[in-house]
Design an enzyme around this catalytic site. Sequence first.
Site, short mmCIF file in Angstrom:
data_model
loop_
_atom_site.label_atom_id
_atom_site.label_comp_id
_atom_site.label_asym_id
_atom_site.label_seq_id
_atom_site.Cartn_x
_atom_site.Cartn_y
_atom_site.Cartn_z
N CYS A 47 -17.42 57.26 49.46
CA CYS A 47 -18.25 56.10 49.14
C CYS A 47 -17.63 55.25 48.02
O CYS A 47 -17.99 54.10 47.84
CB CYS A 47 -19.65 56.55 48.76
SG CYS A 47 -20.57 57.21 50.17
N HIS A 65 -23.48 49.82 50.00
CA HIS A 65 -24.41 49.36 48.97
C HIS A 65 -23.73 48.22 48.19
O HIS A 65 -22.50 48.20 48.06
CB HIS A 65 -24.73 50.56 48.06
CG HIS A 65 -25.67 50.24 46.95
ND1 HIS A 65 -25.26 49.67 45.77
CD2 HIS A 65 -27.01 50.42 46.84
CE1 HIS A 65 -26.31 49.49 44.99
NE2 HIS A 65 -27.38 49.93 45.62
N VAL A 82 -22.93 47.54 45.21
CA VAL A 82 -21.90 47.79 44.18
C VAL A 82 -20.60 48.33 44.77
O VAL A 82 -19.60 48.42 44.07
CB VAL A 82 -22.37 48.75 43.06
CG1 VAL A 82 -23.54 48.18 42.30
CG2 VAL A 82 -22.66 50.15 43.60
N LYS A 83 -20.60 48.69 46.04
CA LYS A 83 -19.40 49.28 46.65
C LYS A 83 -18.42 48.18 47.10
O LYS A 83 -18.64 47.02 46.82
CB LYS A 83 -19.82 50.20 47.81
CG LYS A 83 -20.84 51.29 47.39
CD LYS A 83 -20.22 52.40 46.58
CE LYS A 83 -21.19 53.32 45.85
NZ LYS A 83 -22.13 54.08 46.63
N HIS A 84 -17.35 48.56 47.82
CA HIS A 84 -16.26 47.60 48.07
C HIS A 84 -16.65 46.45 48.98
O HIS A 84 -16.20 45.32 48.81
CB HIS A 84 -15.04 48.32 48.63
CG HIS A 84 -14.46 49.28 47.67
ND1 HIS A 84 -14.97 50.55 47.52
CD2 HIS A 84 -13.47 49.17 46.77
CE1 HIS A 84 -14.30 51.17 46.57
NE2 HIS A 84 -13.39 50.35 46.10
#
Length: 379
Positions: free
Chosen positions: A157, A181, A183-185
């Site tokens: 993740c 989500h 905040v992810k890449h």
Amino acid sequence: MAEKYLPYGRQIVDEEDIRAVADVLRSDWLTTGPMVERFEETVCRYVGAPYGVAVSSGNAALHAAMFALGVAPGDEVIVPAMTFAATANCVVYQGAKPVFADVDPATLLLEPDTVEALITPRTKAVIGVDYAGQPCDWEALRQVADRHGLALVADSCHALGATLRGRRVGSLADITCFSFHPVKHITTGEGGMAVTADGALARRMRLFRNHGISTSAAQREKAGEWFYEMTELGCNYRLTDIQCALGMSQMRKLETWLARRRELAALYGSLLASSREEPAARPLDIKPGVESAWHLYVIRHPQRDAVFRTMRARGIGVNVHYVPVHLHPYYREHWGTGPGLCPAAEAAYAEILTLPLWPGMEDRDVTHVVSLLRGNNIL
Ligand SMILES: *Cc1c(COP(=O)(O)O)cnc(C)c1O
């Protein structure tokens, strides 16, 4: 003048993304439609995996992985203590026992020797976490797993786009899980994907995300059939076409964003290395042969709590990733875990601080953060 709050991570959504979503809203299929497969194919091609199963979160991807591998009551699954709770929760959902492994203090990654020492006749699988975006030593973990007949799952993740000795995360474990989500890449709002080279595991994960029903509504409509059977107990973990369209559009920007994350991380690294006033702030080690996807920029600082408060008061959205999972009240109360179980993770927990890192940041944001860390606000 009040300074603008700088979060530790956040999404970037442009007009192209918004158009892609709006197009789906005008189409016939809001869910179980054509965008789902197209998004799966796009991610699979990028990470080098033959099969992808889009699901409603990274948590759902991990749960589907545990289901597909047949993790069941009586089984144990080894998980690192330094991770988000979802890595261990997916084991509990299947009625099995998460066994917490300590991590390497320099990288906060799961080590093959630690894993080997925790294996029992009940061990079924190992879940490694590519903490902060740096891949685990998947080749060494694979050797341990093969020696003991265990399945190897990657909680990647943090690591979409990371490579280990030139091989991309997504092709290094039996099942690799990603989260989308914000905040992810890349983001789909909420979302995730489990990828694998094993067609049978992919089929089981598809079944699981669709209530355990073997055909989808779209397949039945196409075939002119109404009959369906529920063959396993599944969940509704589907990802909508609306979200998949956003994900496809976001994937076009991934390489640019990864390059920017690497630039910003390199700038943090060089500024922290040249900082004589604050030798107390130490970045984590990056192993040779690894290209991190830089989800998080984590430092260790002996006065972490004081630094946290100072930075937050100055509008810097520093954070702590993570409270070791075995210290959460749920695990203490229900699984008898607690302090002393994973000393390296617990010692790290007292010192780690996540600095802001996302591709929309300017170089001067990094300089500003480091100058505040040094205690002389020059910007
Ligand atoms: C984000 C994350 C998850 C869970 O992903 P969600 O999409 O929020 O469910 C799991 N493991 C790790 C390490 C994560 O960072």
